[in-house]
Design a protein around this motif. Structure first.
Motif, mmCIF file in Angstrom:
data_model
loop_
_atom_site.group_PDB
_atom_site.id
_atom_site.type_symbol
_atom_site.label_atom_id
_atom_site.label_comp_id
_atom_site.label_asym_id
_atom_site.label_seq_id
_atom_site.Cartn_x
_atom_site.Cartn_y
_atom_site.Cartn_z
ATOM 1 N N LEU A 132 2.946 9.299 -1.869
ATOM 2 C CA LEU A 132 1.509 9.396 -2.089
ATOM 3 C C LEU A 132 0.700 8.610 -1.059
ATOM 4 N N ASP A 133 1.260 7.532 -0.572
ATOM 5 C CA ASP A 133 0.538 6.680 0.377
ATOM 6 C C ASP A 133 1.561 6.075 1.332
ATOM 7 N N LYS A 192 0.806 -1.219 0.000
ATOM 8 C CA LYS A 192 0.000 0.000 0.000
ATOM 9 C C LYS A 192 0.841 1.273 0.000
ATOM 10 N N ARG A 243 3.073 3.999 -1.582
ATOM 11 C CA ARG A 243 3.235 4.422 -2.970
ATOM 12 C C ARG A 243 4.027 5.722 -3.045
#
Lengths: 239, 241, 292
Positions: free
Chosen positions: C140-141, C53, C55
């Motif tokens: 981003l994540d 997850k 990113r």
């Protein structure tokens, strides 16, 4: 048709990517979450917008765009439902044209993509909204012709460029224009823009063959949102 | 009958409204708001659902963060304690929910649970409103009974979307999820479902607990049909033993 | 409010007990990486990778600037890592927190100080003009292991990027636009990757590619940066519980295995992207204009 994905991120409460012919924007929404003391508003939610360019750190240009986007979102989000809370919107530019747009055209050109990405992320995050909003970019060429969703070539030589956003009722929510134009031209621009935005949310069940989608645009927003609900509801189909 | 998918800000047409009740009112659930005198508009994306017998209407399957609502069962984590209450989190980065130190079955100043930062409780939301502090309690204040609420010891938690947590609570028929029942036929475990998107599982075996957690999270993410769930449960039970 | 939510006592105890029994919450091997994906943008120098997850997006850009006074024969290479609320509501814009500082420092040592990018090749006219290559890392994540993920994105983006070609005539420099002349690859001396190890039970348990929860429960961390030839660029252990010196050596051995895997993956993805562009290039020439 612009390319859209929703729930692109895991950590953010809501997220979406919006890719037009010019820009690709990733939007993430967090909220309602706890607000910092200094930003706390007694009667409404505080809307924070952060724009991250692809390269480099944020400049006054990003601050300027942030203030425009924040003010549009404040009128679209039902801020009074979450007093003293924070709704945080982060917009990451993933792709932009390599050609530099001068004389303020760049700031106007990116606005529709920023707003559309932000709106989709707000919906994905379940933030309560006043209305549905869509934004469109329109350029006017040297001959006075109005071009919706102009290409980068058309933008480089156009006389004026306009970013407009309309809500579900067809009311104008935002207008940012730059270049050389008069009210007559602007009215022509607004007519094209409002047709496009109306088409963006048009019913997808409309089988009226007379409607020319090339002229007024595809119902991209309604299609994307309906897809989202159908996908989330797929499990119901067999109970 | 397929109900229309409504965009945010859509006014509900009169033909879709259920008949008002005896006092002439309609009850609005999540996702709808009323603008006097007559307009009802959606506040988010969803499908309209109505309950004619209760003159109620609401939007189904809303996305987004959990919003506390009275009577919801939630799993809260203690953050810190002060003289009268514990400050707890129901979701990260939101203001604390308050849990009275005596809001437990049979609790008195001398015999109350001593909870520390990081502990978990299964509780019920007793106060939640715009601008108010959220309050939770670990007992049914009317009867004074715990009804399964209180501190949760051991086990671990798994995060799921609030929508999926609701489906798990509705059970197989209404929620379309058979995972827990399916696993429960062959395996012993304890589970608590929090409407705030937190599931607590304890089985005494690491493998079993992890297996159950994975099933639940994968189903949430993958939108499994009942068939797919049954397959997954069979496989998971094999892996657990 | 800016601070990552702490795991519950239950979750922490369970994770540690599971590790003690040899089980990881997502049932990976202790030395297993999560599924890795790597894609490139349409323009050169944009790499988007994810480890499970987590990113990260890396973007490379170039501009012509005046050479630095004390490095006349070199170009300039800077790395910027700014964490935003996209990655996690715990990150506040404009405020550099612990995570960001560590990430920035490790990437500096791994990529910049190890000379992975040949800065001499960026010189245009000694003492006057040179290229400034700028790398922007956007997380981003965030689900743990930002360091390894960022390094993969950064190295991939540097390998992918093309800078403008130029010609020098005496004192005059002409920098070609990408349409006038094909842009040119950057000169990379070697490709280093970071491999982070989270440890538990006094260093007897080592986990690779930790999730956020695993990071929050660990005793400490060792980050090894090396290239596929086994050359170590840096080793970092910022505090954390003490571990046996031998463990650090074991880490470098394990890291080499993983670096070879990452290196092969990046090269393979770059090849695939190259093929896609060639095919696309020809078709784009033949097709009609204004395709939306």
């Amino acid at each position: 048709m612009p390319h859209i994905t929703t729930s692109a991120l895991q950590r953010a409460d809501g997220s979406a990517t919006f890719t037009s012919n010019l820009y690709s924007i990733l939007a993430g929404v967090n909220g309602p979450v706890e607000v910092q003391r200094r930003d706390e508003l007694p009667e409404e939610a505080y809307i924070e917008v952060n724009i991250r360019p692809g390269s480099g750190v944020g400049t006054p240009r990003e601050r300027y765009l942030e203030s425009i986007v924040a003010s549009v979102l404040r009128s679209v989000i039902l801020v009074h439902l979450h007093p003293r809370m924070l709704i945080q919107v982060t917009l990451q530019v993933l792709q932009e044209p390599s050609e530099k747009l001068m004389k303020g055209k760049g700031e106007v050109a990116v606005l529709p993509s920023l707003l559309n990405a932000a709106f989709l992320a707000l919906v994905d995050g379940g933030i309560p909204l006043e209305t549905t909003m869509s934004a469109v970019l329109v350029a006017v060429d040297a001959a006075g012709g109005v071009v919706a969703e102009p290409s980068i070539k058309e933008l480089l030589i156009c006389q004026s460029v306009h970013a407009l956003a309309y809500d579900l009722q067809g009311e104008l929510v935002m207008d940012q224009s730059t270049g050389v134009f008069d009210m007559g031209i602007w009215e022509g621009v607004a007519e094209v823009a409002s047709e496009r935005c109306k088409a963006a949310v048009a019913s997808t069940e409309d089988t009226d063959e007379m409607r020319d989608t090339d002229e007024s645009g595809e119902p991209w927003l309604r299609t994307a949102l309906e897809e989202k609900v159908r996908a989330a509801n797929a499990w119901r189909e067999q109970t | 009958m397929s109900t229309p998918i409504l965009l945010p800000g859509t006014p509900i047409s009169a033909s879709l409204l259920p008949r008002p009740n005896k006092s002439g009112t309609l009850t609005l659930g999540p996702g709808l708001r009323h603008t006097p005198p007559q307009t009802i508009t959606t506040t988010t994306l969803g499908t309209l659902s109505t309950e004619p017998r209760k003159s109620a209407l609401w939007l189904e399957d809303l996305a987004g963060r959990y919003a506390p609502s009275v009577n919801d069962l939630v799993i809260a984590q203690i953050h810190h304690s002060s003289t009268d209450s514990y400050s707890c989190t129901l979701t990260p980065h939101t203001p604390f929910a308050l849990l009275g130190q005596l809001s437990f079955e049979g609790a008195s100043k001398k015999t109350r649970p001593q909870l520390k930062s990081g502990d978990l409780v299964y509780a019920r939301v007793c106060q939640a409103g715009k601008g108010e502090d959220v309050e939770i309690e670990c007992l049914n204040s009317a009867t004074g009974k715990g009804e399964g609420m209180g501190p949760l010891k051991g086990g671990t938690t798994f995060d799921v979307s609030p929508g999926f947590a609701r489906r798990l609570m509705l059970g197989r028929k209404k929620g379309g999820v058979m995972l827990l029942e399916g696993v429960g036929e062959k395996v012993k475990f304890e589970v608590a479902i929090g409407r705030n998107g937190v599931i607590w599982v304890d089985s005494g075996s690491v493998r079993i607990t992890v297996g159950i957690g994975r099933l639940v999270q994968d189903c949430d993410r993958g939108g499994w049909t009942l068939e797919e769930q049954e397959k997954a449960v069979k496989k998971a039970i094999k892996d657990m033993s | 409010m800016p601070r990552e939510a702490e795991p519950s006592t239950n979750a922490r105890a369970f994770l540690l007990q599971a590790l003690h029994e040899g089980v990881r919450l997502d049932r990976r091997d202790f030395d297993g990486f999560r599924p890795i994906s790597l894609t490139f943008g349409d323009e050169y120098g944009v790499a988007d990778d994810s480890l499970g997850k987590t990113r990260v997006l890396a973007k490379i850009s170039a501009e012509v600037v005046k050479s630095s006074e004390d490095r006349k024969f070199d170009g300039i290479f800077t790395i910027s890592t700014e964490l935003s609320p996209l990655a996690s509501p715990a990150f506040e814009v404009g405020r550099q927190d612990q995570t960001e500082m560590l990430l920035s420092r490790i990437l500096e040592k791994t990529i910049r100080r190890s000379g992975a990018l040949d800065t001499e090749s960026l010189c245009i006219i000694a003492g006057q003009k040179c290229f400034h290559i700028r790398a922007d890392i956007h997380v981003l994540d965030h689900d743990g292991n930002l360091v390894d993920a960022s390094c993969i994105a950064l190295v991939a983006a540097l390998l992918h990027f093309r800078r403008p070609d130029f010609e020098v005539h005496g004192e005059e420099v002409h920098v070609f636009d990408s349409r006038e002349r094909e842009p040119v690859r950057l000169s990379m001396q070697h490709q280093p990757f970071c491999v982070s190890f989270g440890y538990y039970e006094s260093g007897t348990i080592m986990l690779l590619d930790s999730t956020l929860l695993e990071e929050q429960c660990r005793e400490g961390e060792i980050v090894v940066s090396m290239n596929r030839f086994g050359e170590v660029c840096q080793i970092a252990k910022y505090g954390g519980a003490p571990v046996d010196g031998l463990s650090v050596i074991n880490c470098t051995t394990k890291a080499l295995e993983k670096v070879k895997m990452l290196d092969a993956l990046v090269k393979r993805k770059l090849e695939e992207d190259e093929k896609r562009r060639d095919a696309g290039g020809l078709m784009a020439e033949l097709s009609a204009e204004n395709d939306r």
